[in-house]
Design a protein around this motif. Structure first.
Motif, mmCIF file in Angstrom:
data_model
loop_
_atom_site.group_PDB
_atom_site.id
_atom_site.type_symbol
_atom_site.label_atom_id
_atom_site.label_comp_id
_atom_site.label_asym_id
_atom_site.label_seq_id
_atom_site.Cartn_x
_atom_site.Cartn_y
_atom_site.Cartn_z
ATOM 1 N N LYS A 66 0.805 -1.215 0.000
ATOM 2 C CA LYS A 66 0.000 0.000 0.000
ATOM 3 C C LYS A 66 0.840 1.269 0.000
ATOM 4 O O LYS A 66 0.299 2.353 -0.039
ATOM 5 N N GLN A 67 2.169 1.146 0.046
ATOM 6 C CA GLN A 67 3.017 2.330 0.183
ATOM 7 C C GLN A 67 4.185 2.297 -0.799
ATOM 8 O O GLN A 67 5.307 1.960 -0.429
ATOM 9 N N ASN A 68 3.933 2.675 -2.036
ATOM 10 C CA ASN A 68 5.023 2.716 -3.019
ATOM 11 C C ASN A 68 6.139 3.654 -2.611
ATOM 12 O O ASN A 68 7.289 3.447 -2.976
ATOM 13 N N ASN A 69 5.801 4.698 -1.899
ATOM 14 C CA ASN A 69 6.818 5.645 -1.468
ATOM 15 C C ASN A 69 7.268 5.388 -0.036
ATOM 16 O O ASN A 69 7.988 6.189 0.541
ATOM 17 N N GLY A 70 6.827 4.286 0.523
ATOM 18 C CA GLY A 70 7.222 3.927 1.879
ATOM 19 C C GLY A 70 8.544 3.176 1.889
ATOM 20 O O GLY A 70 9.160 2.957 0.848
ATOM 21 N N PRO A 71 8.984 2.782 3.066
ATOM 22 C CA PRO A 71 10.260 2.086 3.178
ATOM 23 C C PRO A 71 10.239 0.747 2.441
ATOM 24 O O PRO A 71 9.205 0.102 2.311
ATOM 25 N N ALA A 72 11.401 0.356 1.992
ATOM 26 C CA ALA A 72 11.565 -0.919 1.300
ATOM 27 C C ALA A 72 12.941 -1.454 1.640
ATOM 28 O O ALA A 72 13.798 -0.727 2.140
ATOM 29 N N PHE A 73 13.141 -2.728 1.376
ATOM 30 C CA PHE A 73 14.469 -3.290 1.600
ATOM 31 C C PHE A 73 14.787 -4.313 0.523
ATOM 32 O O PHE A 73 13.905 -4.793 -0.177
ATOM 33 N N ALA A 74 16.060 -4.613 0.409
ATOM 34 C CA ALA A 74 16.529 -5.567 -0.591
ATOM 35 C C ALA A 74 17.316 -6.668 0.108
ATOM 36 O O ALA A 74 18.026 -6.403 1.078
ATOM 37 N N VAL A 75 17.147 -7.892 -0.372
ATOM 38 C CA VAL A 75 17.887 -9.037 0.173
ATOM 39 C C VAL A 75 18.430 -9.875 -0.978
ATOM 40 O O VAL A 75 17.908 -9.834 -2.094
ATOM 41 N N ARG A 76 19.456 -10.650 -0.682
ATOM 42 C CA ARG A 76 19.987 -11.571 -1.682
ATOM 43 C C ARG A 76 18.945 -12.640 -1.982
ATOM 44 O O ARG A 76 18.170 -13.036 -1.091
ATOM 45 N N PRO A 77 18.886 -13.135 -3.203
ATOM 46 C CA PRO A 77 17.912 -14.175 -3.553
ATOM 47 C C PRO A 77 17.991 -15.401 -2.644
ATOM 48 O O PRO A 77 16.965 -15.979 -2.282
ATOM 49 N N GLU A 78 19.189 -15.787 -2.238
ATOM 50 C CA GLU A 78 19.339 -16.955 -1.362
ATOM 51 C C GLU A 78 18.685 -16.724 -0.005
ATOM 52 O O GLU A 78 18.076 -17.625 0.572
ATOM 53 N N ALA A 79 18.808 -15.510 0.509
ATOM 54 C CA ALA A 79 18.192 -15.179 1.794
ATOM 55 C C ALA A 79 16.674 -15.168 1.675
ATOM 56 O O ALA A 79 15.963 -15.637 2.570
ATOM 57 N N TRP A 80 16.146 -14.628 0.573
ATOM 58 C CA TRP A 80 14.693 -14.604 0.372
ATOM 59 C C TRP A 80 14.161 -16.031 0.258
ATOM 60 O O TRP A 80 13.141 -16.364 0.861
ATOM 61 N N LYS A 81 14.862 -16.878 -0.485
ATOM 62 C CA LYS A 81 14.427 -18.271 -0.627
ATOM 63 C C LYS A 81 14.410 -18.976 0.729
ATOM 64 O O LYS A 81 13.459 -19.698 1.045
ATOM 65 N N ALA A 82 15.414 -18.749 1.553
ATOM 66 C CA ALA A 82 15.450 -19.359 2.887
ATOM 67 C C ALA A 82 14.294 -18.861 3.740
ATOM 68 O O ALA A 82 13.646 -19.639 4.458
ATOM 69 N N PHE A 83 13.985 -17.566 3.665
ATOM 70 C CA PHE A 83 12.872 -16.997 4.435
ATOM 71 C C PHE A 83 11.542 -17.618 4.000
ATOM 72 O O PHE A 83 10.755 -18.058 4.834
ATOM 73 N N VAL A 84 11.297 -17.661 2.681
ATOM 74 C CA VAL A 84 10.041 -18.216 2.176
ATOM 75 C C VAL A 84 9.912 -19.693 2.548
ATOM 76 O O VAL A 84 8.835 -20.153 2.929
ATOM 77 N N THR A 85 10.996 -20.435 2.456
ATOM 78 C CA THR A 85 10.967 -21.849 2.829
ATOM 79 C C THR A 85 10.627 -21.998 4.312
ATOM 80 O O THR A 85 9.846 -22.868 4.697
ATOM 81 N N PHE A 86 11.177 -21.133 5.147
ATOM 82 C CA PHE A 86 10.937 -21.199 6.575
ATOM 83 C C PHE A 86 9.488 -20.901 6.928
ATOM 84 O O PHE A 86 8.897 -21.567 7.768
ATOM 85 N N VAL A 87 8.884 -19.900 6.300
ATOM 86 C CA VAL A 87 7.528 -19.506 6.672
ATOM 87 C C VAL A 87 6.450 -20.311 5.955
ATOM 88 O O VAL A 87 5.289 -20.260 6.338
ATOM 89 N N ALA A 88 6.823 -21.053 4.934
ATOM 90 C CA ALA A 88 5.830 -21.830 4.168
ATOM 91 C C ALA A 88 5.394 -23.068 4.915
ATOM 92 O O ALA A 88 6.011 -23.606 5.748
#
Length: 67
Positions: free
Chosen positions: A45-67
């Motif tokens: 909901k906030q295109n101009n709000g804060p954002a962050f970037a992560v390495r693809p490997e870190a994102w994959k580990a996060f998604v695997t953990f929460v899935a």
């Protein structure tokens, strides 16, 4: 320096996470592309709000953990 979602990736590159459901707690994710080697994450909901970037490997580990 705080980055916003459009600093990290064009709006067209983002998609709303399928794990967000139909509530108000949604995130948008932009995967790696030719010009960037990271995954960008922000509040849907906030295109101009804060954002962050992560390495693809870190994102994959996060998604695997929460899935």
């Amino acid at each position: 320096m705080a980055l916003n979602a459009l600093d990290l990736a064009p709006d067209a590159d983002y998609f709303i996470s399928s794990y967000s459901g139909n509530g108000n707690n949604c995130i948008k994710v932009a995967g790696p592309a030719a010009e960037r080697t990271y995954v960008a994450v922000c509040d849907s909901k906030q295109n101009n709000g804060p954002a962050f970037a992560v390495r693809p490997e870190a994102w994959k580990a996060f998604v695997t953990f929460v899935a």
